[in-house]
Design a protein around this motif. Structure first.
Motif, short mmCIF file in Angstrom:
data_model
loop_
_atom_site.label_atom_id
_atom_site.label_comp_id
_atom_site.label_asym_id
_atom_site.label_seq_id
_atom_site.Cartn_x
_atom_site.Cartn_y
_atom_site.Cartn_z
N PRO A 76 0.80 -1.24 0.00
CA PRO A 76 0.00 0.00 0.00
C PRO A 76 0.83 1.28 0.00
O PRO A 76 0.43 2.27 -0.60
CB PRO A 76 -0.84 -0.14 1.28
CG PRO A 76 -0.89 -1.60 1.56
CD PRO A 76 0.42 -2.16 1.09
N GLN A 77 1.97 1.26 0.69
CA GLN A 77 2.77 2.48 0.77
C GLN A 77 3.38 2.87 -0.58
O GLN A 77 3.80 4.01 -0.77
CB GLN A 77 3.88 2.34 1.82
CG GLN A 77 4.95 1.30 1.49
CD GLN A 77 4.61 -0.06 2.06
OE1 GLN A 77 3.45 -0.33 2.38
NE2 GLN A 77 5.61 -0.91 2.23
N ARG A 78 3.43 1.93 -1.52
CA ARG A 78 3.97 2.24 -2.84
C ARG A 78 2.97 2.99 -3.71
O ARG A 78 3.35 3.63 -4.70
CB ARG A 78 4.42 0.96 -3.55
CG ARG A 78 5.48 0.18 -2.80
CD ARG A 78 6.73 0.99 -2.60
NE ARG A 78 7.70 0.30 -1.74
CZ ARG A 78 8.82 0.85 -1.32
NH1 ARG A 78 9.12 2.10 -1.67
NH2 ARG A 78 9.64 0.18 -0.55
N GLN A 79 1.68 2.86 -3.41
CA GLN A 79 0.62 3.57 -4.11
C GLN A 79 0.70 3.36 -5.64
O GLN A 79 0.63 4.30 -6.42
CB GLN A 79 0.66 5.07 -3.79
CG GLN A 79 0.42 5.37 -2.31
CD GLN A 79 0.43 6.84 -2.00
OE1 GLN A 79 0.68 7.67 -2.88
NE2 GLN A 79 0.16 7.22 -0.77
N CYS A 80 0.86 2.11 -6.02
CA CYS A 80 0.94 1.76 -7.44
C CYS A 80 -0.38 1.14 -7.87
O CYS A 80 -0.56 -0.09 -7.81
CB CYS A 80 2.12 0.81 -7.69
SG CYS A 80 2.35 0.39 -9.43
N GLY A 81 -1.31 1.99 -8.29
CA GLY A 81 -2.60 1.48 -8.74
C GLY A 81 -2.50 0.64 -9.99
O GLY A 81 -3.23 -0.34 -10.17
N VAL A 82 -1.58 1.00 -10.89
CA VAL A 82 -1.38 0.24 -12.12
C VAL A 82 -0.90 -1.18 -11.79
O VAL A 82 -1.28 -2.15 -12.47
CB VAL A 82 -0.37 0.96 -13.03
CG1 VAL A 82 -0.13 0.16 -14.29
CG2 VAL A 82 -0.87 2.34 -13.37
N CYS A 83 -0.08 -1.30 -10.74
CA CYS A 83 0.44 -2.61 -10.37
C CYS A 83 -0.70 -3.55 -9.98
O CYS A 83 -0.68 -4.74 -10.31
CB CYS A 83 1.43 -2.49 -9.21
SG CYS A 83 2.95 -1.62 -9.63
N ARG A 84 -1.69 -3.02 -9.28
CA ARG A 84 -2.82 -3.87 -8.87
C ARG A 84 -3.64 -4.31 -10.07
O ARG A 84 -4.07 -5.47 -10.15
CB ARG A 84 -3.70 -3.10 -7.87
CG ARG A 84 -2.96 -2.71 -6.59
CD ARG A 84 -3.89 -2.07 -5.58
NE ARG A 84 -3.16 -1.69 -4.38
CZ ARG A 84 -2.83 -2.54 -3.39
NH1 ARG A 84 -3.20 -3.80 -3.48
NH2 ARG A 84 -2.16 -2.11 -2.34
N ALA A 110 5.60 -16.37 -12.15
CA ALA A 110 6.07 -15.94 -10.83
C ALA A 110 6.00 -14.43 -10.74
O ALA A 110 5.85 -13.72 -11.75
CB ALA A 110 7.49 -16.44 -10.58
N SER A 111 6.11 -13.91 -9.53
CA SER A 111 6.13 -12.47 -9.30
C SER A 111 7.20 -12.14 -8.27
O SER A 111 7.46 -12.93 -7.36
CB SER A 111 4.76 -11.97 -8.83
OG SER A 111 4.45 -12.50 -7.55
N VAL A 112 7.80 -10.99 -8.44
CA VAL A 112 8.79 -10.47 -7.48
C VAL A 112 8.33 -9.08 -7.07
O VAL A 112 8.28 -8.17 -7.91
CB VAL A 112 10.20 -10.42 -8.10
CG1 VAL A 112 11.17 -9.80 -7.10
CG2 VAL A 112 10.66 -11.81 -8.50
N ASP A 113 7.99 -8.94 -5.80
CA ASP A 113 7.58 -7.64 -5.28
C ASP A 113 8.81 -6.86 -4.83
O ASP A 113 9.76 -7.44 -4.29
CB ASP A 113 6.60 -7.81 -4.11
CG ASP A 113 5.94 -6.51 -3.72
OD1 ASP A 113 6.54 -5.76 -2.91
OD2 ASP A 113 4.84 -6.22 -4.20
N PHE A 114 8.77 -5.56 -5.04
CA PHE A 114 9.94 -4.74 -4.71
C PHE A 114 10.31 -4.84 -3.24
O PHE A 114 11.49 -4.89 -2.89
CB PHE A 114 9.67 -3.28 -5.09
CG PHE A 114 10.81 -2.36 -4.78
CD1 PHE A 114 11.91 -2.28 -5.62
CD2 PHE A 114 10.80 -1.57 -3.64
CE1 PHE A 114 12.98 -1.45 -5.33
CE2 PHE A 114 11.86 -0.73 -3.34
CZ PHE A 114 12.95 -0.67 -4.19
N ASP A 115 9.32 -4.89 -2.37
CA ASP A 115 9.60 -4.93 -0.93
C ASP A 115 10.08 -6.30 -0.47
O ASP A 115 10.60 -6.42 0.63
CB ASP A 115 8.35 -4.52 -0.14
CG ASP A 115 8.00 -3.05 -0.35
OD1 ASP A 115 8.64 -2.20 0.28
OD2 ASP A 115 7.12 -2.76 -1.16
N GLU A 116 9.90 -7.32 -1.29
CA GLU A 116 10.37 -8.66 -0.93
C GLU A 116 11.62 -9.06 -1.69
O GLU A 116 12.33 -9.97 -1.26
CB GLU A 116 9.26 -9.69 -1.21
CG GLU A 116 8.01 -9.48 -0.37
CD GLU A 116 6.91 -10.46 -0.72
OE1 GLU A 116 7.14 -11.29 -1.64
OE2 GLU A 116 5.83 -10.41 -0.12
N GLY A 117 11.89 -8.40 -2.80
CA GLY A 117 13.05 -8.76 -3.61
C GLY A 117 13.72 -7.54 -4.22
O GLY A 117 13.97 -7.52 -5.43
#
Length: 328
Positions: A76-84, A110-117
């Motif tokens: 949520p803190q990234r506020q990336c509506g396009v990502c959702r 697969a997916s890699v989230d910025f806060d996890e990777g």
């Protein structure tokens, strides 16, 4: 002489056994990796990866499978509506493949989230999200293995065509039924039918040329603004630069557009049309001369201001266009 022959035979047998052992270890490692990927896919169509998983199952050999990875920022803190929005389409793509009768271990999602990777983002010199990459079963990714998001949009159907180009795997997108369209159409028809019933003794409004002219004008404005292109390509609403936080509503290329851009163009075209209608009314109506002057001035102002804005949008997309009006 026989001693040298024995030494040669022993050396040959040692090297041969070493290669056989290495090949067996490689095949064992590969089978373990495939089994692990299949286990994860059985639980989630899109495998969530961090830096360790990415290096072990995607970057490190051996690998006989392709991996389609979405690099995103869903916190949520990234506020990336396009990502959702892109994540929903990517999930639809992965689910369609996972539950297909043609499903094999040839392709994984697969997916890699910025806060996890974040280390993966740094490893690949990646500074934007969402981004889709294809990691082939052999070799390194090429330029065509990066999905052209700004050109194609992130609709699952477009992603499926790209996956087919890169892996020869055909995926038919299966979406859950959406009843919003039929319900809206039903309410609209019910409203029209109810209005016709209430005014069944006076249906002159159906033959009113202004009603049909307004309806036709609305249809033309919607189609000329690019709504059909949005429906086919599924572009993002806008683009937010993750490094600066700046939001772009106008795409910088003439080959693509944002949804917000079509809304802006529709508004500008409607304002220009309104100005033209006001000029026509001022010239042909029987109103007082003062009101006609006001309508004339307002119509000219609308046309000049909004046509200038529309021309500036055109210049921003078609670089090198030499003409402008009021606004650069």
């Amino acid at each position: 002489m026989y001693g040298k022959l024995y030494i040669f035979l022993f050396a040959f047998i040692f090297v041969y056994n070493d290669r056989v052992d290495g090949q067996m270890k490689k095949e064992t490692l590969l089978s373990e990796k495939v089994a692990q990927m299949m286990e994860w896919t059985s639980k989630r169509s899109v495998i969530r990866m961090n830096g360790d998983k990415f290096r072990r199952f995607v970057r490190a050999p051996p690998r006989n499978y392709s991996v389609i990875i979405m690099f995103t920022a869903l916190q949520p803190q990234r506020q990336c509506g396009v990502c959702r929005q892109a994540d929903e389409e990517f999930q639809a793509l992965a689910n369609s493949w996972r539950y297909s009768s043609a499903f094999t271990n040839k392709v994984f999602f697969a997916s890699v989230d910025f806060d996890e990777g974040s280390d993966v983002f740094q490893m690949l010199n990646m500074n934007s999200a969402p981004t889709f990459l294809h990691f082939p079963s052999k070799g390194k990714p090429r330029k065509a293995d990066t999905y052209e998001l700004q050109v194609r949009g992130f609709a699952a159907e477009q992603l499926a065509r790209w996956v087919a180009d890169r892996t020869d795997v055909q995926i038919r997108i299966i979406r859950p039924p959406n009843y919003a369209g039929p319900l809206l159409l039903g309410f609209l028809l019910a409203g029209i039918g109810g209005l016709a019933y209430l005014r069944r003794n006076n249906l002159e409004f159906l033959f009113n040329k202004n009603v049909w002219a307004f309806s036709a004008l609305c249809f033309v404005l919607i189609m000329t603004s690019g709504q059909m292109w949005n429906h086919i390509r599924g572009p993002p609403y806008a683009h937010k630069n993750p490094s600066t936080g700046q939001i772009s509503y106008i795409h910088g290329s003439s080959q693509a557009q944002f949804v917000a851009e079509t809304h802006i163009v529709l508004l500008f075209n409607a304002a220009i049309t309104m100005g033209m209608v006001m000029l026509c009314e001022a010239a042909s109506s029987d109103l007082e001369i003062g009101k006609r002057k006001i309508m004339c001035v307002a119509g000219i102002a609308l046309m000049m201001v909004f046509f200038s804005w529309l021309l500036s949008v055109f210049r921003a997309k078609y670089h090198g266009y030499p003409y402008s009006f009021l606004m650069s």
